[in-house]
Design an enzyme around this catalytic site. Structure first.
Site, PDB file in Angstrom:
ATOM      1  CE1 TYR A 149      52.740  41.999  35.721  1.00  0.00           C
ATOM      2  CE2 TYR A 149      54.970  42.629  35.102  1.00  0.00           C
ATOM      3  CZ  TYR A 149      53.799  41.958  34.833  1.00  0.00           C
ATOM      4  OH  TYR A 149      53.673  41.229  33.680  1.00  0.00           O
ATOM      5  CG  PHE A 159      45.408  39.646  35.859  1.00  0.00           C
ATOM      6  CD1 PHE A 159      46.388  40.352  35.182  1.00  0.00           C
ATOM      7  CD2 PHE A 159      44.632  40.316  36.787  1.00  0.00           C
ATOM      8  CE1 PHE A 159      46.597  41.689  35.430  1.00  0.00           C
ATOM      9  CE2 PHE A 159      44.837  41.662  37.035  1.00  0.00           C
ATOM     10  CZ  PHE A 159      45.823  42.351  36.356  1.00  0.00           C
ATOM     11  CG  ASP A 160      51.175  39.104  33.987  1.00  0.00           C
ATOM     12  OD1 ASP A 160      51.913  38.109  34.094  1.00  0.00           O
ATOM     13  OD2 ASP A 160      51.419  40.051  33.226  1.00  0.00           O
ATOM     14  CB  ILE A 177      46.963  49.943  30.974  1.00  0.00           C
ATOM     15  CG1 ILE A 177      47.616  49.573  32.304  1.00  0.00           C
ATOM     16  CG2 ILE A 177      46.551  48.690  30.202  1.00  0.00           C
ATOM     17  CD1 ILE A 177      46.717  48.780  33.226  1.00  0.00           C
ATOM     18  CE1 TYR A 203      45.317  45.588  28.623  1.00  0.00           C
ATOM     19  CE2 TYR A 203      44.892  45.146  30.940  1.00  0.00           C
ATOM     20  CZ  TYR A 203      45.756  45.184  29.868  1.00  0.00           C
ATOM     21  OH  TYR A 203      47.078  44.824  30.039  1.00  0.00           O
ATOM     22  CG  PHE A 220      48.863  46.098  38.443  1.00  0.00           C
ATOM     23  CD1 PHE A 220      49.426  45.021  37.766  1.00  0.00           C
ATOM     24  CD2 PHE A 220      47.784  46.754  37.866  1.00  0.00           C
ATOM     25  CE1 PHE A 220      48.915  44.604  36.546  1.00  0.00           C
ATOM     26  CE2 PHE A 220      47.270  46.350  36.646  1.00  0.00           C
ATOM     27  CZ  PHE A 220      47.843  45.268  35.987  1.00  0.00           C
TER      28      PHE A 220
END
Length: 232
Positions: A149, A159-160, A177, A203, A220
């Protein structure tokens, strides 16, 4: 929870009525215990007002007197429950004011994105787009999955990314989540989807780390590589 909340609000209104005639008159601090009681009052009032709570000190005094006499309108459990709910609601209210621009940006993004070709919207508000439709099994919420991902904010800020790390991630589908848990169950193994996740399915008012601010909408690209059997 809503019904309990209404009952607690009704109790508060009863307190307001009961305290309308209360008058805590002039006092003298004649003992250490008197000073202690007064100091606790000062500290408590300062604490709640610093937290942004607006309270009537006369009602607080009446509640303490009622508790001492064994006849409070709230019992201890109800009082703690009300405080927990009120505190959470107050914190979210303050966070919404602080991050109003983030909320506005997210709402605008999702509204425009929902009209784009290929974007589907679930009942919960999750938006997704099929990039590749696999032909494998569909995972269940209690399954462990292996995925690649990349996660970004709506402005493209990364961010990731398991892709950048060069190693897939493995986790239980129901321990991420809410938007992920729902989205994964729409993906047969071998699929690649885009998830566009509203903050309430991500979040929420908490945010995550330095990059994901409270109320952030997240994007994502997710590839479901496998459903991992218990013995693996």
């Amino acid at each position: 929870m809503k019904i309990k909340g209404l009952l607690l609000v009704a109790s508060v209104l009863s307190i307001l009525s009961a305290c309308s005639q209360t008058n805590v008159g002039n006092i003298k601090l004649e003992t250490k215990e008197d000073s202690l009681a007064y100091a606790i009052g000062v500290s408590t009032y300062r604490g709640v007002t610093d937290a942004g709570w607006e309270i009537d000190p006369m009602i607080m005094a009446k509640a303490m007197i009622d508790s001492k006499e064994g006849s409070p309108i709230f019992d201890e459990i109800a009082a703690q429950g009300f405080l927990a709910v009120y505190s959470q609601q107050k914190q979210e209210e303050m966070a919404r004011e602080q991050y109003a621009d983030v909320i506005e940006e997210g709402e605008k993004f999702l509204k425009e994105n929902a009209d784009k070709e290929g974007v589907l919207v679930t009942e919960s508000g999750l938006q997704y787009k099929v990039l590749v439709m696999g032909d494998g099994a569909l995972p269940k919420a209690e399954d462990k999955v292996r995925v690649h991902y990349t996660g970004t904010l709506t402005d493209g800020t990364l961010f990731d990314s398991s892709v950048e790390r060069g190693e897939p991630s493995e986790f239980m589908a129901n321990r991420v989540i809410q938007g992920w848990t729902e989205g994964l169950q729409l993906m047969p193994v071998g699929s690649k989807f885009m998830f566009y996740i509203p903050s309430e399915l991500a979040y929420g008012s908490r945010g995550a780390g330095a990059t994901i601010k409270p109320f952030s909408t997240l994007v994502f690209e997710v590839e479901l590589l496998d459903i991992i059997s218990p013995e693996e």
